[in-house]
Design an enzyme around this catalytic site. Sequence first.
Site, PDB file in Angstrom:
ATOM      1  N   HIS B 322       0.811  -1.213   0.000  1.00  0.00           N
ATOM      2  CA  HIS B 322       0.000   0.000   0.000  1.00  0.00           C
ATOM      3  C   HIS B 322       0.842   1.261   0.000  1.00  0.00           C
ATOM      4  O   HIS B 322       0.404   2.313  -0.465  1.00  0.00           O
ATOM      5  CB  HIS B 322      -0.945   0.017   1.205  1.00  0.00           C
ATOM      6  CG  HIS B 322      -2.137  -0.845   1.022  1.00  0.00           C
ATOM      7  ND1 HIS B 322      -2.124  -2.176   1.352  1.00  0.00           N
ATOM      8  CD2 HIS B 322      -3.368  -0.581   0.510  1.00  0.00           C
ATOM      9  CE1 HIS B 322      -3.313  -2.687   1.068  1.00  0.00           C
ATOM     10  NE2 HIS B 322      -4.077  -1.748   0.555  1.00  0.00           N
ATOM     11  N   GLY B 323       2.017   1.187   0.542  1.00  0.00           N
ATOM     12  CA  GLY B 323       2.817   2.410   0.554  1.00  0.00           C
ATOM     13  C   GLY B 323       4.144   2.189   1.249  1.00  0.00           C
ATOM     14  O   GLY B 323       4.309   1.253   2.029  1.00  0.00           O
TER      15      GLY B 323
END
Lengths: 555, 467
Positions: B322-323
């Site tokens: 996701h990041g």
Amino acid sequence: MERLQPIQAKSVPSFGLVWLLTVVGASLMFPVISVLFVNYYKSEDPAWIDLLYRQKHVALQRRASEPRRLVIVGGSGALFGIDAELIEKKLHIPTVNFATHAGLGLRYLLDRAERELRSGDIVLLAAEYETWPDAYRDSEGPAFDYIWTYDKPYLASMNRIEAAKMISAVPWSQWPRSTAGWIDRIHGDYFHFRELSFYSVATLDSSGDIHVTAPSAKSQPPSFPFPGDPTLPAMQSIRQFGSFARSKGIQLLWTWPNIARPATLSQPPGFLIDRLQSSGFVILDQPADNAFPPDWFMDTPYHPNPCCRRVRTEELIRRLRPVLGLPPAPQKVTGLFLLAGTDHRRTDGNTFADHPGVVFRYLSPEPGLDAISPEAAAQLVRGGTPVYTDSEEARKLLASADLTLQLQSRQSLSIPEWFAQYPSCVFCVAAPPNHSLDPIWKSAIPNTIYRQLATGAASAAMFSAGAAPILGGEINQQRLQSNAIPCVVSIHTVPQAQIVVDDREFVSSPAGVCVVAIDPEMGIVVGSAIFAGGANLETWRLYRVAERTASGRAL
Amino acid sequence: MLYNSFQFLFVFLPLCLLLYFAAAKVSGWFANVVLAAMSLLFYAWWDPWNLLVIAISIMANFTMGLALRSDRAKFKKGLLALGVAANLALLAFFKYTNFALANWAAVTGRHFQPLQIALPLGISFFTFTQIAFLVDAYKGYATELGFFRYVLFVAFFPHLIAGPIVHHSQLMPQFAEPGAKKWIPANVHIGIAFLTIGLFNKVIIADNCAPWANQVFDSPHPVCCLDAWRGALAYTMQLYFDFSGYCDMAIGLAMLFNIRLPDNFNNPYQSQSLADFWRRWHMTLSGFLREYLYIPLGGNRQGETRREFNVMATMLLGGIWHGAGWTYAIWGLYHGTLLILNHVWSRLNLPLPKIFARILTFLMVVIGWVMFRAGSLHIAANRLQSMFGLQTGPSLARPKAAGGQFAILAILLLLVNFAPNAKQWTESRTLSKKRAFFLGVLFFICLLQMCGTYASRAPQPFIYFQF
């Protein structure tokens, strides 16, 4: 990998068409409904601007028969900073302060002025630097709110694309608020300026000038915020306004806005000067001419206090004289008028209408471009220059330079004369406990009220002169019924007299009888006074500054 | 160009439909070419340089996909490893370089100046899509390999930026289907319904929850307990309505072209357990991680301990996907831990009352979103402490405003628990004239909101665009 299952939905053949028609129909109807419905009645800025414009319209109408009028156009910088009444008195040209709110933006200010102007008028434009961007596009700004609430026909006069953008920019959240606004309006609950502090429409006079004072915020811009973009739509508006003025035979004048002196003084961009001049504006001054010490400004760097306004207007009048065909003011100073403190009001005594050589300076221990020190004033006095003031605060400052005040002239009116100035007004009277009342009051006010006031008890009264309609009001927090005036009540619990108009305390006194005169058509206070006893009311005093002798008397 | 922008809804989409169906009159192949070109145009709209990245990625993967049809097993295995490694390297370079360097600098005490690396939009999604393609090609599942259809499979604009993550075998046959090149009103109606519901969820619900969440999470100072819960719940709703709204719009848009995209959400906040939640939330990512990570790691075939390890590794990588931030890693580990606890509890065979299980699951998810949303571990810890009364701070909103927000959040809670999702709504009733009118009004309300909002600021991007 398993295959994706189709979405099992049943639909009627016309589903898509109905959906499309709904969206298109709503999109077409929305602007119409929006224009009719959206309002910002619950916002203070539009209400304030509306009241200003309504009263300024009346002020212009009062001078409708004049062959030429000087109309001051701009934002609140010009509203607070230029004294139209003083210009009228000194230059003998009917003058109206038509300035309102810089948040409207230059385009709207000019468009609005166009509606009021007539052939032969002279426009003095004093637009704040921040009026150049297109203010009404900002859906958070006062121009947007004002147009949507009080000037919807303006939408029709706008460029279609701009009007479409404006209509589509109404925030969704505005609809419930608009509903509440309509409900208030239907119930007659117009916006009250409870939160606007000293911004009271009650202080507007018949020239459109506002008379307020407030503490200084001492804000100072870093430099003159000139518009940096020659392609701003407002530049085009200047050109259009120039064409309009030419077609109507209207003379255009430009004065840079009064502003708290920035840290850096700069020159306006060439394109701006070119545009103003090519549009027909005569530029009266330089930006630095109208930059004053930040201490002289009230809540914003564009709102000068009344003393600063007097200095600014006096300088403006000197520059206006030759442009309006009058002999220029003499270079030699023939007299000096000293201002001190923060409050000041023009009187017949301090106008010096026939003495254009009298200059106005602020008396300050720290001399500057627009200020003079007591020592410098003393030098002028010793040199024989007449120096005047009507400020009691000047007395203390001048004492340090061995100067004193000599009464030069004064004006007083008898009680009946004072009331006779307002032949068609509503008067509010508040008398403190143990006040004294001269018998001459009997010929000035209704008998029933006189009888009550003559007892010396704390009292409040309302009455009208002429065919004034009834105004709503409260006495000691008790709302008056319609048709209740003339009325008078005795009040036992108040220590002093006090009159509040538009939620603003107007006059108060522990010993004198307070009176305000309200113009029922405009709904504003047109006069006020405190009668401390006796048969006359002193309206102004003028002092001449003189050297103090060893015995303490004036020389 | 965002789905929730006027230029997309009123210029790009109608133009794209017009060109696609006009091209379909010529041939199906030409229609695919047109749609692929329009999809790449859509992608290039953000930054034309991104086109270079996706073009190289598509061509390299397509070539490898062709090579993976070879019969030489050893070669295929090596090529697959190379292909997966190259895709991950591309993703890692763009997404994790600065993160890795910053951590390295922190460990070594050196000064760190971030490199100017712009993350190409949707790279996480199109990379995963193509990794799945390589694996499918290796296993012999990806048999259809027309180049333009492949480009379309990767770049088809409804799923390109933020999913759903698609499989080669799901989409390629649909692009090859000649019947799908016709204007089919029934599919258009479904598309309109999904598009409208998705737009409403995004523009009206998610975008209006965003400021409430931002106010709480962007404050650097401690907040009071109620504010912390207000922010956490607002973000819980914002994220769900934003991402599920996007996915509904993507499915609806694809349906206009007669393409069925996989479902990505199935009422996740109605889950009875964490395992259930992951079967309902971002279903295509969960499916991808299960299929291409968890199972290859051994899944549950090598004992309980190894299984828990696999779960933890999968969730950790899912979090980091996701990041590039420790908050995402912690969030992944948190969910991994909860899933292990979930397994342990299941083995005890002590079923919780359904309502209790549902509330507990929801609360666990909300707590997880706090880590997911917080800009730093410090803020995450801070907000969690506030939520549990371990610290307090000044109230960020006036009581009346906060009360109003809680009331709206309560309504949204009822919606996510009891209202049907877009698919259920569409399938459970006939799309009648009355419903067309209802959806038309909803769509118009969205337009109004967009007009009002975009007059002062740009359209709000979808949250998952940043991933």
